[in-house]
Write a protein that holds these residues in place. Structure first.
Motif, PDB file in Angstrom:
ATOM      1  N   ALA A 271       1.096  -1.154   0.011  1.00 57.12           N
ATOM      2  CA  ALA A 271      -0.507  -0.179   0.153  1.00 57.12           C
ATOM      3  C   ALA A 271       1.041   1.148  -0.047  1.00 57.12           C
ATOM      4  CB  ALA A 271      -0.826  -0.178   1.025  1.00 57.12           C
ATOM      5  N   LEU A 272       2.030   1.240   0.618  1.00 55.66           N
ATOM      6  CA  LEU A 272       2.633   2.261   1.518  1.00 55.66           C
ATOM      7  C   LEU A 272       3.488   2.591  -0.952  1.00 55.66           C
ATOM      8  CD1 LEU A 272       4.096   2.504   4.407  1.00 55.66           C
ATOM      9  CD2 LEU A 272       2.859   3.350   3.774  1.00 55.66           C
ATOM     10  N   GLU A 273       3.994   1.332  -1.277  1.00 53.45           N
ATOM     11  CA  GLU A 273       4.736   1.708  -2.460  1.00 53.45           C
ATOM     12  C   GLU A 273       3.379   2.375  -2.940  1.00 53.45           C
ATOM     13  OE1 GLU A 273       7.775   1.463  -2.535  1.00 53.45           O
ATOM     14  OE2 GLU A 273       9.207  -0.155  -1.767  1.00 53.45           O
ATOM     15  N   LYS A 274       2.144   1.459  -3.380  1.00 53.00           N
ATOM     16  CA  LYS A 274       1.752   2.199  -4.019  1.00 53.00           C
ATOM     17  C   LYS A 274       1.365   3.892  -3.843  1.00 53.00           C
ATOM     18  CE  LYS A 274      -3.005   1.328  -5.823  1.00 53.00           C
ATOM     19  NZ  LYS A 274      -4.454   0.834  -5.679  1.00 53.00           N
ATOM     20  N   LEU A 275       1.219   3.684  -2.954  1.00 53.76           N
ATOM     21  CA  LEU A 275       1.058   5.715  -2.376  1.00 53.76           C
ATOM     22  C   LEU A 275       1.911   6.064  -2.984  1.00 53.76           C
ATOM     23  CD1 LEU A 275      -0.386   5.038   0.711  1.00 53.76           C
ATOM     24  CD2 LEU A 275      -2.229   6.835  -0.838  1.00 53.76           C
ATOM     25  N   TRP A 276       3.770   5.554  -2.556  1.00 52.96           N
ATOM     26  CA  TRP A 276       4.790   7.039  -3.736  1.00 52.96           C
ATOM     27  C   TRP A 276       4.941   6.412  -4.408  1.00 52.96           C
ATOM     28  CZ3 TRP A 276       7.847   9.164  -0.001  1.00 52.96           C
ATOM     29  CH2 TRP A 276       8.980   8.746  -0.033  1.00 52.96           C
ATOM     30  N   ALA A 277       4.523   5.651  -5.017  1.00 59.36           N
ATOM     31  CA  ALA A 277       3.926   5.828  -6.831  1.00 59.36           C
ATOM     32  C   ALA A 277       3.599   7.029  -7.200  1.00 59.36           C
ATOM     33  CB  ALA A 277       4.167   4.350  -7.248  1.00 59.36           C
ATOM     34  N   ASP A 278       2.179   6.766  -6.730  1.00 63.75           N
ATOM     35  CA  ASP A 278       1.553   8.292  -7.267  1.00 63.75           C
ATOM     36  C   ASP A 278       2.214   9.391  -7.684  1.00 63.75           C
ATOM     37  OD1 ASP A 278      -0.817   8.830  -8.385  1.00 63.75           O
ATOM     38  OD2 ASP A 278      -1.348  10.036  -6.288  1.00 63.75           O
ATOM     39  N   GLY A 279       3.394   9.808  -6.910  1.00 62.54           N
ATOM     40  CA  GLY A 279       3.990  11.055  -6.776  1.00 62.54           C
ATOM     41  C   GLY A 279       3.313  12.141  -6.396  1.00 62.54           C
ATOM     42  N   SER A 280       2.112  12.115  -5.570  1.00 68.03           N
ATOM     43  CA  SER A 280       1.430  13.614  -4.968  1.00 68.03           C
ATOM     44  C   SER A 280       1.525  12.875  -3.481  1.00 68.03           C
ATOM     45  CB  SER A 280      -0.243  13.435  -6.084  1.00 68.03           C
ATOM     46  OG  SER A 280      -0.010  12.543  -5.336  1.00 68.03           O
ATOM     47  N   LEU A 281       0.420  14.420  -3.367  1.00 66.70           N
ATOM     48  CA  LEU A 281       0.368  14.682  -1.578  1.00 66.70           C
ATOM     49  C   LEU A 281      -0.107  13.652  -0.903  1.00 66.70           C
ATOM     50  CD1 LEU A 281      -0.083  18.075  -1.114  1.00 66.70           C
ATOM     51  CD2 LEU A 281       2.464  16.841  -0.907  1.00 66.70           C
ATOM     52  N   SER A 282      -0.882  12.595  -1.835  1.00 64.35           N
ATOM     53  CA  SER A 282      -1.712  11.440  -1.928  1.00 64.35           C
ATOM     54  C   SER A 282      -1.196  10.484  -0.909  1.00 64.35           C
ATOM     55  CB  SER A 282      -1.982  10.707  -2.782  1.00 64.35           C
ATOM     56  OG  SER A 282      -1.206  10.093  -3.356  1.00 64.35           O
ATOM     57  N   PHE A 283       0.242  10.501  -0.437  1.00 62.42           N
ATOM     58  CA  PHE A 283       1.286   9.486   0.214  1.00 62.42           C
ATOM     59  C   PHE A 283       1.565   9.751   1.777  1.00 62.42           C
ATOM     60  CE2 PHE A 283       4.707   8.523   2.826  1.00 62.42           C
ATOM     61  CZ  PHE A 283       4.924   7.167   2.350  1.00 62.42           C
ATOM     62  N   TRP A 284       0.610  11.268   1.605  1.00 64.00           N
ATOM     63  CA  TRP A 284       0.386  11.799   2.672  1.00 64.00           C
ATOM     64  C   TRP A 284      -1.489  12.108   3.951  1.00 64.00           C
ATOM     65  CZ3 TRP A 284       1.359  17.915   3.824  1.00 64.00           C
ATOM     66  CH2 TRP A 284       0.620  18.566   4.695  1.00 64.00           C
ATOM     67  N   VAL A 285      -2.043  12.563   2.675  1.00 64.99           N
ATOM     68  CA  VAL A 285      -2.962  13.449   2.809  1.00 64.99           C
ATOM     69  C   VAL A 285      -3.923  12.338   2.681  1.00 64.99           C
ATOM     70  CG1 VAL A 285      -2.960  15.326   4.084  1.00 64.99           C
ATOM     71  CG2 VAL A 285      -3.060  15.049   1.735  1.00 64.99           C
ATOM     72  N   GLY A 286      -3.546  11.442   1.591  1.00 63.09           N
ATOM     73  CA  GLY A 286      -4.786  10.221   0.496  1.00 63.09           C
ATOM     74  C   GLY A 286      -4.249   8.632   1.245  1.00 63.09           C
ATOM     75  N   GLY A 287      -3.808   8.934   1.960  1.00 58.18           N
ATOM     76  CA  GLY A 287      -3.075   7.458   2.732  1.00 58.18           C
ATOM     77  C   GLY A 287      -3.932   7.005   3.968  1.00 58.18           C
ATOM     78  N   PHE A 288      -3.352   6.540   5.277  1.00 56.02           N
ATOM     79  CA  PHE A 288      -3.251   6.105   6.606  1.00 56.02           C
ATOM     80  C   PHE A 288      -3.799   6.841   7.279  1.00 56.02           C
ATOM     81  CE2 PHE A 288      -0.834   2.210   3.961  1.00 56.02           C
ATOM     82  CZ  PHE A 288      -2.541   1.380   4.321  1.00 56.02           C
ATOM     83  N   ALA A 289      -4.986   7.297   8.202  1.00 59.03           N
ATOM     84  CA  ALA A 289      -5.864   8.421   8.343  1.00 59.03           C
ATOM     85  C   ALA A 289      -4.591   7.817   9.629  1.00 59.03           C
ATOM     86  CB  ALA A 289      -7.006   7.792   8.865  1.00 59.03           C
TER      87      ALA A 289
END
Length: 539
Positions: A271-289
């Motif tokens: 899940a973290l790798e997928k969020l990281w690959a998106d290349g946006s702020l989703s890794f921070w505020v679109g991931g795990f609460a």
């Protein structure tokens, strides 16, 4: 004095708007559409706000273009073509100029004008607003759209000693600075400093980076848009216009509903790798609460990010200096980067750690750290802002019974919904403290929502034949208590950053931005309207 100032001096208005950036332009448009006589004032020579002033090398939006835009005009949405996912400063500035021209907004904007004071006249129920141009305007409504990051901080008093060139990133000269082959020092490694450093490293002769606090940054995955991509996004605009109003921070993504703790180690990593690959702020505020309120989860995600940073830097000793250890990932502003960490593998780049030995000051030839002098031709100050409160505190605003907003906020930063302050009737503080727009929101989403609230509030007063509105002290106390309770449930209060005002000596400590979520905040704002402003003093 310019002709435009001479003709307007002493004029009475229904509303004065401060600022001609994203919020100011929209506030001018909305109030003018209501039929009000409105004037916008801006210290700049043209529209753009943040995107007028912040023209430093590499300046770029870190919100996706398809949500960093106005929603009020279908025609505008159809006409404007974004060229890439994360627009550069010149493109964003062109967009705001296009909006100003399309809706003929310039005729009601006075540029090169700074508000020097604003005083509430209780007898007339009007604001008296004075400027550095000698103007003395009056207005029933005073709407500050001056911005949450518009009061630059220059932490040195001896900079005139330096014989080279100095520039703050937020006051970058329009003609630019030729950095080719020069010895350049950058002070500060926040979001702005990162953009500057990664952009100029290959151009300058020598680059000295003066770092006090290393940063977590996520690699930006930018991409150019062709007509097919733009049309695909346009087809989603109706959905996006609605959905961004209810997500956690006003983007088209939201926090994940599944719990980090319920996943296996392999599932967490995937899940973290997928969020990281998106290349946006989703890794921070679109991931795990849980990232924001669970120390164990935050520690694991922080270490995941540190490993990503270490992998980019060849020298392991240097890598450790660039890896944040004193705070957890996401508890301070998270920048996006494009080659930032790789810069430190270059022979012409040196990291100067000033965390233990601070910068002593300027010399004629450069900067002094301890007893070591660093000779420089240009010093770039990426030293940040007096966030949230700074722009308003510098205006010398006095409300009912002469109370000073500057004095109030120097002791205790208070507001109601970040939009009004008790004791200051008809003062509206778009992007003021204790709202998501102060820091924790895609700005285009939150600024438009706040402008709409201000406009509806003014419309209500006029429909009811009332003169003024301000929150009661009880209403304000309720909001401040809710804001603080929400903030204290997170890990953000454990970190010293501009989010808590820690970058300004003596500033009261309070999380400057509401972190209960954009959707939740909108519910509170809507409730104020539907209750006919219960808890407010309407006179």
């Amino acid at each position: 004095m310019s002709n435009i100032t001479e003709t307007r001096q002493g004029a009475d208005y229904d509303a004065i708007v401060v600022g001609a950036g994203i919020a100011g332009l929209y506030q001018l448009y909305r109030l003018r559409e209501m039929g009000l006589k409105v004037l916008a004032l801006d210290a700049a020579s043209a529209v753009g706000g943040t995107w007028y002033w912040n023209r430093y090398p590499g300046a770029r939006v870190d919100s996706q273009s398809y949500v960093y835009q106005y929603w009020f005009s279908d025609e505008l949405l159809e006409e404007w073509d974004w060229s890439e996912r994360f627009p550069s400063q010149p493109e964003t500035e062109r967009y705001l100029n296009y909006v100003a021209d399309k809706f003929d907004l310039r005729k009601d904007i006075q540029f090169n004008t700074t508000v020097t004071s604003a005083h509430w006249d209780a007898e007339r129920s009007r604001w008296l607003i004075e400027t550095d141009q000698g103007d003395a305007f009056t207005a029933t409504y005073f709407a500050s759209c001056a911005g949450m990051l518009s009061a630059p901080v220059i932490p040195f008093t001896d900079h005139e000693t330096f014989k080279g060139q100095i520039a703050h990133t937020a006051r970058w000269p329009r003609e630019g600075i030729d950095l080719r082959g020069k010895r350049v020092g950058v002070i500060g490694t926040g979001a702005t400093g990162i953009q500057v450093i990664q952009t100029i490293a290959a151009q300058v002769g020598e680059l000295k980076v003066f770092q006090r606090t290393p940063q977590y940054a996520v690699p930006m995955r930018n991409e150019a848009y062709d007509d097919a991509a733009r049309n695909a996004w346009r087809a989603q605009y109706p959905r996006l216009r609605e959905s961004v109003q209810h997500t956690f921070v006003g983007f088209d993504f939201d926090l994940m509903t599944e719990s980090y703790l319920d996943l296996s180690p392999q599932e967490r990593l995937a899940a973290l790798e997928k969020l990281w690959a998106d290349g946006s702020l989703s890794f921070w505020v679109g991931g795990f609460a849980e990232l924001l309120d669970n120390e164990t989860v935050n520690a694991e995600i922080s270490e995941f990010t540190r490993a990503k940073i270490r992998a980019r830097i060849k020298d392991p000793v240097l890598a450790e200096k660039l890896v944040p250890k004193s705070f957890g990932f996401g508890t301070a502003r998270v920048p996006l980067e494009s080659g930032y960490y790789d810069v430190y593998n270059r022979d012409n780049v040196e990291l100067v750690d000033v965390s233990e030995t601070p910068i002593a000051g300027f010399t004629e030839n450069g900067l002094l750290v301890g007893e070591q002098e660093y000779p420089l031709d240009v010093v770039i100050l990426a030293t940040g802002f007096d966030a949230g409160t700074g722009a308003l505190s510098r205006m010398d605003i006095h409300g009912r019974d002469g109370r000073s907003l500057t004095e109030l906020w120097s002791k205790d930063i208070r507001s109601t919904l970040g939009l009004q302050v008790h004791g200051f009737p008809n003062l509206f503080t778009v992007a003021g403290p204790l709202a998501p727009s102060t820091a924790f929101c895609n700005m285009a989403t939150c600024l438009q929502q706040q402008v709409d609230w201000v406009t509806d509030c003014i419309a209500y007063l006029r429909e009811q034949g009332r003169n003024s509105i301000e929150p009661s002290s009880e209403k304000e106390a309720w909001w401040v208590q809710h804001h603080d309770e929400t903030a204290n449930e997170t890990l953000l209060m454990t970190t010293n950053s501009w989010y808590t005002g820690a970058n300004i000596e003596g500033k009261p400590r309070r999380l400057l931005s509401y972190i209960g979520g954009v959707g939740k905040y909108r519910e509170f704002c809507d409730e104020a309207k539907t209750s006919h402003y219960e808890g407010y003093i309407v006179a």
